[in-house]
Design a protein around this motif. Structure first.
Motif, mmCIF file in Angstrom:
data_model
loop_
_atom_site.group_PDB
_atom_site.id
_atom_site.type_symbol
_atom_site.label_atom_id
_atom_site.label_comp_id
_atom_site.label_asym_id
_atom_site.label_seq_id
_atom_site.Cartn_x
_atom_site.Cartn_y
_atom_site.Cartn_z
ATOM 1 N N ILE A 43 10.347 7.647 -4.814
ATOM 2 C CA ILE A 43 11.595 6.933 -5.119
ATOM 3 C C ILE A 43 11.323 5.872 -6.182
ATOM 4 O O ILE A 43 12.083 5.711 -7.150
ATOM 5 C CB ILE A 43 12.168 6.269 -3.847
ATOM 6 N N PHE A 44 10.231 5.156 -6.010
ATOM 7 C CA PHE A 44 9.840 4.084 -6.916
ATOM 8 C C PHE A 44 9.589 4.616 -8.330
ATOM 9 O O PHE A 44 10.060 4.062 -9.323
ATOM 10 C CB PHE A 44 8.582 3.414 -6.362
ATOM 11 N N LYS A 45 8.857 5.723 -8.415
ATOM 12 C CA LYS A 45 8.516 6.277 -9.728
ATOM 13 C C LYS A 45 9.759 6.758 -10.477
ATOM 14 O O LYS A 45 9.843 6.634 -11.700
ATOM 15 C CB LYS A 45 7.497 7.418 -9.572
ATOM 16 N N THR A 46 10.724 7.283 -9.748
ATOM 17 C CA THR A 46 11.976 7.708 -10.382
ATOM 18 C C THR A 46 12.664 6.520 -11.043
ATOM 19 O O THR A 46 13.123 6.602 -12.190
ATOM 20 C CB THR A 46 12.925 8.350 -9.339
ATOM 21 N N GLN A 47 12.725 5.405 -10.320
ATOM 22 C CA GLN A 47 13.359 4.214 -10.894
ATOM 23 C C GLN A 47 12.542 3.665 -12.058
ATOM 24 O O GLN A 47 13.108 3.286 -13.092
ATOM 25 C CB GLN A 47 13.539 3.131 -9.831
ATOM 26 N N LEU A 48 11.230 3.627 -11.918
ATOM 27 C CA LEU A 48 10.383 3.092 -12.996
ATOM 28 C C LEU A 48 10.481 3.931 -14.270
ATOM 29 O O LEU A 48 10.507 3.395 -15.378
ATOM 30 C CB LEU A 48 8.929 3.003 -12.526
ATOM 31 N N ARG A 49 10.544 5.244 -14.107
ATOM 32 C CA ARG A 49 10.705 6.115 -15.287
ATOM 33 C C ARG A 49 12.003 5.771 -16.012
ATOM 34 O O ARG A 49 12.029 5.644 -17.244
ATOM 35 C CB ARG A 49 10.709 7.589 -14.874
ATOM 36 N N ALA A 50 13.075 5.603 -15.262
ATOM 37 C CA ALA A 50 14.375 5.264 -15.855
ATOM 38 C C ALA A 50 14.318 3.902 -16.545
ATOM 39 O O ALA A 50 14.849 3.722 -17.648
ATOM 40 C CB ALA A 50 15.461 5.266 -14.770
ATOM 41 N N LEU A 51 13.666 2.935 -15.906
ATOM 42 C CA LEU A 51 13.557 1.586 -16.477
ATOM 43 C C LEU A 51 12.737 1.572 -17.761
ATOM 44 O O LEU A 51 13.137 0.953 -18.759
ATOM 45 C CB LEU A 51 12.937 0.638 -15.444
ATOM 46 N N PHE A 52 11.580 2.243 -17.748
ATOM 47 C CA PHE A 52 10.736 2.257 -18.947
ATOM 48 C C PHE A 52 11.420 3.000 -20.091
ATOM 49 O O PHE A 52 11.354 2.581 -21.246
ATOM 50 C CB PHE A 52 9.366 2.859 -18.627
ATOM 51 N N ARG A 53 12.108 4.084 -19.774
ATOM 52 C CA ARG A 53 12.838 4.807 -20.820
ATOM 53 C C ARG A 53 13.919 3.922 -21.430
ATOM 54 O O ARG A 53 14.084 3.856 -22.659
ATOM 55 C CB ARG A 53 13.460 6.072 -20.233
ATOM 56 N N ALA A 54 14.654 3.209 -20.579
ATOM 57 C CA ALA A 54 15.738 2.351 -21.058
ATOM 58 C C ALA A 54 15.215 1.175 -21.864
ATOM 59 O O ALA A 54 15.914 0.645 -22.733
ATOM 60 C CB ALA A 54 16.565 1.844 -19.871
ATOM 61 N N SER A 55 13.960 0.781 -21.610
ATOM 62 C CA SER A 55 13.390 -0.373 -22.323
ATOM 63 C C SER A 55 13.226 -0.112 -23.816
ATOM 64 O O SER A 55 13.011 -1.042 -24.593
ATOM 65 C CB SER A 55 12.045 -0.773 -21.702
ATOM 66 N N ALA A 56 13.345 1.141 -24.225
ATOM 67 C CA ALA A 56 13.282 1.473 -25.656
ATOM 68 C C ALA A 56 14.584 1.119 -26.373
ATOM 69 O O ALA A 56 14.654 1.150 -27.600
ATOM 70 C CB ALA A 56 12.976 2.959 -25.832
ATOM 71 N N TYR A 57 15.625 0.764 -25.592
ATOM 72 C CA TYR A 57 16.952 0.531 -26.177
ATOM 73 C C TYR A 57 17.381 -0.938 -26.114
ATOM 74 O O TYR A 57 18.525 -1.261 -26.436
ATOM 75 C CB TYR A 57 17.993 1.401 -25.454
ATOM 76 N N GLY A 58 16.486 -1.814 -25.688
ATOM 77 C CA GLY A 58 16.850 -3.226 -25.608
ATOM 78 C C GLY A 58 15.741 -4.042 -24.976
ATOM 79 O O GLY A 58 14.638 -3.549 -24.739
ATOM 80 N N ASN A 59 16.052 -5.285 -24.699
ATOM 81 C CA ASN A 59 15.055 -6.221 -24.178
ATOM 82 C C ASN A 59 15.091 -6.239 -22.651
ATOM 83 O O ASN A 59 15.588 -7.176 -22.038
ATOM 84 C CB ASN A 59 15.328 -7.624 -24.744
ATOM 85 N N ILE A 60 14.548 -5.199 -22.055
ATOM 86 C CA ILE A 60 14.538 -5.083 -20.597
ATOM 87 C C ILE A 60 13.253 -5.684 -20.037
ATOM 88 O O ILE A 60 12.168 -5.505 -20.592
ATOM 89 C CB ILE A 60 14.683 -3.616 -20.157
ATOM 90 N N ALA A 61 13.391 -6.407 -18.934
ATOM 91 C CA ALA A 61 12.241 -6.885 -18.165
ATOM 92 C C ALA A 61 12.401 -6.342 -16.743
ATOM 93 O O ALA A 61 13.524 -6.159 -16.263
ATOM 94 C CB ALA A 61 12.190 -8.406 -18.150
ATOM 95 N N ILE A 62 11.275 -6.070 -16.086
ATOM 96 C CA ILE A 62 11.311 -5.496 -14.741
ATOM 97 C C ILE A 62 10.797 -6.531 -13.750
ATOM 98 O O ILE A 62 9.779 -7.182 -13.985
ATOM 99 C CB ILE A 62 10.444 -4.217 -14.662
#
Length: 552
Positions: free
Chosen positions: A368-387
């Motif tokens: 479950i965690f890896k699914t969310q992390l993959r989505a977060l890291f992918r989205a980080s290419a489109y803006g200033n995301i912090a986790i």
């Protein structure tokens, strides 16, 4: 003039005429019936009609108060789908050969009493929900519509109590305020009122009589008071206060596009806390410099099954793009305790606030965690995301997180999927994390202090237990010292430290937080401009030692 005291749900001052809201009590009598199966069918038709009505209410609420606050109507639909509830009604119809109205009323009494007697405050609130859905079914059986307020001019609604469905049906431009004789400040209705921005009182010590209808009144939501037939002096005072409030709101707007910089030149970031994409409009409207807490768990709470990587990616990407380069801190899922999703199939716990929740779920269910992390890291290419990772208590948890993150990055590299380099931080919301914050600071990019849980765990007081309100002290010196210790340890390690809990919006503490050297305050969008004004009007270095000594 008559003066009554209640509990404030939302501040502000409203001046207008009272409109006594009558629910139109459902008259239920016990009747003997011959065709029990036809009566069961009649109940099911009424129940299905209630489901459709709740669906319409949900759509209306989403537009007005956002998905998170509209979720109550999904809950009501789930209660109507509950097999135990349906079986009880149908069993009474069949075994006692009685009408559906009577069977529904009896079931309502049984179930609401059962919930009301539970120790858990959250479950106690479900008693009102059971009564609400049952009233809706009975109204459909009787061929009646639930009462609505009909008025040509804006009024102050006066009622015994208001169900969430009744609150959301109020036409906001026709409602100045509402006052109820019963009700809780933590009820869904109260939450909806706060979100809608309607000055409101609950648990008001007054007798509800029809002769109050049409009388002039003033609701002082700031002090939990309602004045009926106010005298000239009171009316003049309230009009002055109301005008001052409106002027303050206008003044706050001048801070909308300002940077949050103290008089002595210290920059303090003012960010917003949100629960879903629909809240972005409020973030931009109030000029937030970023998002300090995006509660990703609402993606899970609003779904009937685990949200996919693609579904999450689209949401995170949209938030990042909308904020156009401003930092967006997304908290990984914080399911558990009072936030339950049935499909997680979490075991019942005696003390869920200290049980399997947040990062503990992520580390024991890495898929479950890896699914969310993959989505977060992918989205980080489109803006200033912090986790941001919640409920951290040890260095070993951070080590496990880093290991899983490296696995995710390796997978994305292997798939040729681009991703950014998001900052990774943790929430300091346990006494354990605050105590070893000097060690934790060396392993992460930032801290964000979750004061709600930090206070709960430090004082050993369930923050949702209303019977402990007298013992709950959000300004407790132990909590404030932990915050200061955390800020100091963050700065020693060269990382920044913010606050994303409720205390961040507490204007009584703003001066103290500035003296502590806090770098960021993340609050609800509606509180953002007030906090920014205080920052801009404060010298963070003046009397610093005296301020610290006073509080700590």
């Amino acid at each position: 003039m008559n003066v009554y005291q209640g509990k404030s749900v939302f501040g502000g001052i409203a001046i207008g005429h009272l409109c006594v809201y009558q629910k139109g009590e459902q008259q239920v009598t016990r009747q003997k019936i011959e065709d029990v199966e036809a009566e069961v069918k009649r109940f099911q038709v009424a129940r299905e009609a209630a489901q459709a009505q709740l669906g319409e209410l949900y759509d209306k609420a989403v537009k007005e108060v956002g998905e998170a606050n509209a979720a109550i109507f999904e809950m009501h639909q789930m209660l109507l789908e509950d097999e135990d509830y349906q079986d009880s009604v149908e069993n009474i119809i069949r075994t006692q050969q009685v009408n559906a109205e009577y069977a529904t009323a009896v079931t309502s009494d049984h179930f609401s009493s059962m919930f009301a007697e539970m120790d858990d405050d959250y479950m106690k609130e479900r008693a009102a929900d059971i009564r609400d859905i049952s009233e809706r079914v009975i109204a459909n059986l009787n061929g009646e519509n639930k009462s609505k307020v009909v008025t040509d001019e804006p009024v102050i609604i006066l009622a015994d109590d208001l169900a969430p469905s009744e609150t959301v049906q109020l036409e906001k431009d026709k409602v100045l305020s509402f006052v109820t004789v019963h009700g809780s400040v933590n009820s869904h209705t109260a939450i909806l009122a706060r979100t809608m921005g309607i000055p409101a009182l609950v648990s008001t010590e007054m007798e509800l009589t029809q002769d109050l209808d049409g009388k002039l009144a003033v609701v002082d939501g700031n002090h939990g008071t309602i004045y009926v037939d106010p005298d000239a002096e009171t009316m003049e005072k309230m009009k002055t206060l109301k005008k001052e409030e409106e002027e303050k709101k206008e003044l706050l707007q001048t801070f909308k596009n300002k940077e949050s910089i103290t008089l002595d030149g210290k920059r303090v970031l003012t960010y917003a806390n949100i629960g879903n994409v629909k809240d972005l409009a409020l973030v931009l409207q109030n000029g937030a410099e970023g998002i300090g807490l995006f509660r990703s768990e609402f993606l899970y709470l609003e779904s009937e099954t685990y949200p996919t990587e693609e579904e999450q990616f689209e949401v995170y990407k949209k938030v990042a793009e909308t904020m156009a380069g401003k930092r967006v801190i997304i908290r990984t899922l914080d399911i558990g305790a009072d936030k339950q999703a049935d499909y997680f199939e979490l075991a019942k716990e005696e003390n869920p606030a200290m049980g399997v929740r947040a990062i503990r779920i992520c580390l024991t269910r890495p898929e479950i965690f890896k699914t969310q992390l993959r989505a977060l890291f992918r989205a980080s290419a489109y803006g200033n995301i912090a986790i941001m990772y919640p409920m951290i208590t040890s260095l070993s948890e951070i080590a496990q997180i880093k290991e899983i993150v490296e696995e995710v990055k390796a997978e994305l590299d292997a798939d040729g999927v681009p991703y950014g380099t998001p900052e990774q931080g943790i929430m300091i919301e346990t006494p354990a994390a605050a105590t070893i914050s000097d060690l934790l600071a060396k392993e992460v990019d930032f801290f964000s202090i979750g004061t709600n849980d930090l206070t709960q765990y430090t004082l050993a007081i369930d923050r949702q237990n209303q019977s402990l309100d007298a013992f709950f002290d959000a300004h407790h010196i132990a909590v404030l010292r932990m915050i200061y210790q955390t800020v100091q340890n963050a700065h020693k390690a060269g990382i920044w430290c913010g606050i994303c809990g409720e205390l961040g919006a507490d204007s009584d503490l703003t001066e103290l937080f500035l003296a502590m050297g806090i770098d960021e305050l993340s609050v609800s969008p509606g509180r953002l401009l007030t906090i920014r004004r205080l920052i801009c009007e404060t010298d963070s270095s003046a009397n610093k030692e005296e301020i610290l000594k006073k509080w700590l």
